[in-house]
Design an enzyme around this catalytic site. Sequence first.
Site, PDB file in Angstrom:
ATOM      1  CG  HIS A 109     -40.778  39.781  24.092  1.00  0.00           C
ATOM      2  ND1 HIS A 109     -41.060  39.350  25.377  1.00  0.00           N
ATOM      3  CD2 HIS A 109     -41.036  38.712  23.294  1.00  0.00           C
ATOM      4  CE1 HIS A 109     -41.451  38.082  25.337  1.00  0.00           C
ATOM      5  NE2 HIS A 109     -41.468  37.676  24.092  1.00  0.00           N
ATOM      6  CG  ASP A 114     -38.109  40.625  27.106  1.00  0.00           C
ATOM      7  OD1 ASP A 114     -39.349  40.793  27.066  1.00  0.00           O
ATOM      8  OD2 ASP A 114     -37.542  39.629  26.626  1.00  0.00           O
ATOM      9  NE  ARG A 170     -38.657  38.739  30.249  1.00  0.00           N
ATOM     10  CZ  ARG A 170     -38.568  37.760  29.344  1.00  0.00           C
ATOM     11  NH1 ARG A 170     -37.437  37.072  29.222  1.00  0.00           N
ATOM     12  NH2 ARG A 170     -39.582  37.514  28.544  1.00  0.00           N
ATOM     13  CE1 TYR A 189     -34.285  28.396  24.413  1.00  0.00           C
ATOM     14  CE2 TYR A 189     -36.039  29.257  25.794  1.00  0.00           C
ATOM     15  CZ  TYR A 189     -35.331  29.267  24.607  1.00  0.00           C
ATOM     16  OH  TYR A 189     -35.669  30.163  23.620  1.00  0.00           O
ATOM     17  CG  PHE A 190     -28.270  26.164  30.292  1.00  0.00           C
ATOM     18  CD1 PHE A 190     -28.704  25.067  29.553  1.00  0.00           C
ATOM     19  CD2 PHE A 190     -26.904  26.437  30.319  1.00  0.00           C
ATOM     20  CE1 PHE A 190     -27.806  24.264  28.847  1.00  0.00           C
ATOM     21  CE2 PHE A 190     -25.998  25.642  29.625  1.00  0.00           C
ATOM     22  CZ  PHE A 190     -26.451  24.563  28.884  1.00  0.00           C
ATOM     23  CD  GLU A 229     -42.309  34.025  23.451  1.00  0.00           C
ATOM     24  OE1 GLU A 229     -42.653  32.940  23.908  1.00  0.00           O
ATOM     25  OE2 GLU A 229     -41.729  34.900  24.111  1.00  0.00           O
TER      26      GLU A 229
HETATM   27  C1  ACM Z   1     -37.709  32.882  23.358  1.00  0.00           C
HETATM   28  O1  ACM Z   1     -37.486  31.990  24.204  1.00  0.00           O
HETATM   29  N1  ACM Z   1     -38.811  33.611  23.415  1.00  0.00           N
HETATM   30  C2  ACM Z   1     -36.794  33.147  22.274  1.00  0.00           C
END
Ligand code: ACM
Length: 765
Positions: free
Chosen positions: A267, A192, A163, A424-425, A333
Site C-alpha cells: 500500500h 497509502d 484516498r 467500517y464506517f 493486503e
Molecule cells: C484494511 O481495511 N485494508 C485494513
Amino acid sequence: MKRIIIILVAMIIGVELFAQKPISIIPKPVFIQQHTGTFEIDEKTSVHFDTDQLELKDAVSFFKQAIKSISGYELAENGDSKSIIQFILDTQSGIYPEGYNLVVEDNLITLKAGDKAGLVYGIQSLLQILPPVRTNAALEIPCMTIDDYPRFKWRGMHLDVSRHFFGPEVIKEYIDLMASYKLNVFHWHLVDDTGWRIEIKKYPKLTSVGAWRVDYNHIPWSQRPQAKPGETPDYGGYYTQEQIKEIVEYAALRNITIVPEIEMPGHIASAIAAYPELSCNQKAQLPLTGGDYTGISSNYCAGNDSVFDFLENILTEVIDLFPSTYIHIGGDEVNKTSWEKCERCQKRIHDEGLKDEHELQSYFIKRIEKFLLSKNRKLIGWDEILEGGLAPQATVMSWRGESGGVEAAKMGHDVVMTPGKPCYFDHYQAGPAGEPLAIGGFNTLKTVYDYEPIPAALPTDSKQHVLGAQANVWTEYIPTVSHLEYMVLPRMAALAEVVWSPAENKDWIDFNKRIQQHFKTYEQKGLNYCAGNATVAIKPVSSNGSLQVELSTELPSAEIYYTIDGSEPGNKSSKYSEPVNITSSAYLKAVSVVNGKVMGQEAASQHFVVHQAVGHNVDYLNPVSRYYQADGPNSLTDGVRGTGNVGKYWHGIVGKDLVATIDLGEVKDVGSIALGCLQKYVDWIFMPEKVVFETSVNGRKYKQVGEVLNPVAPGEAEKIYDFKVSVEALKARFIRVSAVSTVCPEGHSGAGKPAWIFADEIIVE
Ligand code: ACM
Ligand code: ZN
C-alpha cells in the site's frame, strides 16, 4: 380524600419531572441519577480549583474556553460567588482511570477525578447538557449525580487521509467530535498508495512527489485508470511537521492519543513514486489514482537493506512527532507477487532460512518491531501481520472479522477489534436508496450499537487482551467534509456507547431517545448526519416451495406499511403484521411510519422475479463462504437478482466449484435454466470457466442438458451475466447447476490465484 391527595402529589411530582430537562449524555454514564433543581451558569459563576496543579489548570481553561464560546461569559477563577463549579484532581480518590464523579446541586457543581482524563470527560458530560453553540438560552444543568468510567481503554476512530485529503481544521473537527463522545485514540492513516500525507524532512520527495496524484474525480474510484506519464498530478496535500505537532497537542488536551499509521510493506505506491529504487522492480511509477492495483509494484523490496534504513529514518521522525506508545505499521493486503519474482527478496528468504513470502513479510515486520522497541514504542498492525508468524510483542488490529483478534489474543497478544462488520464506517448505514455512493457493505446504527467487542469465541483467560474497539473510515468514496460527517454521525455515538458503557447498561430504545437530542446538536452546529436507518429491511425467506418476505425496521416504535403493485407506499397502504407471501413477480415497497409520519428519504424497494425454482430448497456440494451468503442458504431461489453491490445479494465461493441442486418438489415441464453470475475485477470476482446444467426426475440419475462456456472477457471491470440453456419439452424434478472455478487472469494482482465465483439466482422457466 386520601386517594385524591396521592394523585395530586403524583401529578405535581410528574409535572416537576416533566419540566426537568432530559439528560441525553452519550455514552451513557455508568451511574446517573437526576434530582430536582437546576444549576445555572451565568456571568457571575466562578470556577474553583487548586491553581498549583497544572493539569487541573489545563482542564479548567478548556472548560472556561468552551463556556466562553457558547455564552461569552469569562468565568472568574476562585472568586467569591453564589454559584461555584469546583474541580478536584485527586490521584488518591479511588476513582477508576479516566473516570469522574460529578455532583450538580442548586448552587454548586463538584467535578472530581483521579486523573486529567477523568476531568476532561466530566467536562464533556457537562458540555453535552449545555447548548452546543451560542444562543440566548440559559446555561442550565439539572441537579444530578454521575459516577462514570470507561469499559475499554482503546476507544478508537480511524481516518484515511490518503484516498482523500482533509486539512488540519477538519482533523481538529474530527478530534472534537471524538472528544465529545469520550473516544481516546485517533488512528491517523497517513500513508497509502494514493498519497503520502506526512512531511518527512529527510525524504522531501515523499511529499513533493508522493502527496500528489492525477485527479480523476469524475470517475468512480474503482474504475479510475492508471495515470499516464505526462499528466499533471493535481490532487493532494500533506501535513507539515508543525501542523502535526499542533494537532497532537490539540488532541492531547482532549485526552486523545494519535496513533500514526505508516503503511508497510504494501500500500505504498506513493512512496515508490518518490523513491522507485525502494521497490523490487525499481521502475518509475506514479501514485495510484484509484482502486485498480494492476501491474503496480507497490511493495518495498524486502531484500534491500536500504529499505530498512529508509523506514527507520522515517520512523525516527514519526516518533519525535507522536508521543503515542503505539506506532501502526499497516501490514495489510500485501500483494507478494513482486517478492516472488525478485532476486533480492528470494535471496533474503534463502539467507534467513524463511519458508516463503509470508515468512518474508513476518521477517519484515519483526525487523521493524525490533527498531520500534529500541525506541520504547510498541508495534501495532492489521491482522495480516499474523501471517508467517507474529512479531513477539505486536498488537493486532482485527479487521477481517474477529478471527485474527481471537487468534492473537489466544497467543497472549493484545488486540483491538475493528471487524468490517460493523466497524467500517465507510459502508452504507441506511438505504442504500437515498444514501451517498459508498464502497459497499451495510453497517447500520443499530448493528454498530449492538456490537460486542469481546468475541464470543475468546476463552475467558484471553479476554483481558482485548484493549477495545475502533471504527475505520476509509475515504475512497468520501471526498468532502460534509460527506465525512455523514458517514461518522451518528455511528460514532453508537460506537462510543459500545466501548464506554457497561454492556449491561446498553439499551437501544433509550439510546434512540438520547440520540434525538444529539441530532439537534448536529443541526445547530451545521454538521451533516444520517438520521438513522428508517429503511425497511426486506428479507426473503425461501423454503419448501414458497417465498415469504419478512419486513423489519430499526426505528423503535415504528410501524411498517407496504405495497406489492409498484405504487408508492404511505400510511394508508397495507400494514405489515406477518411475512408477505409472494406468488408472482412483483415490486415490494415498504416504509417505516412513526406517529403517522413516513420516515426516511425513499421507500425500500425490491423486485422479486418469480419463476419455477423460487422458494425451493438448495443443496450445496461445497459450502459457500460465510462472508457472502446473501439472504441465507436459499438465496439462489429467493427471486432477488443481484447488483454490483458485492456484499448484499451474492453467494460467494472461492477455490471450489459452485455445485447447487434444487428439488422442485414434483416433476415439472422446464423450458430454460440459467445461473446469474457477477464479475468484479477489483474484488477478485470472475465468471466461472463454464456452467454445466443437469436434470433428473428422481434425484439419482442426472443427465447433462447443456453447458455454457464463459463469454465474458477477463479484463471486463464489472458485468452481470446469465449462463442460460434452453431445453425443449424437458421434464425434471431435480436441477443441478455446476459453476466451474477459475483463477484470476494474467495481469491481475491475483494472477493465478483462485478467483471468487459470485452467483445470485438459479432461474428455472
Ligand atoms: C484494511 O481495511 N485494508 C485494513
Ligand atoms: Zn524485492
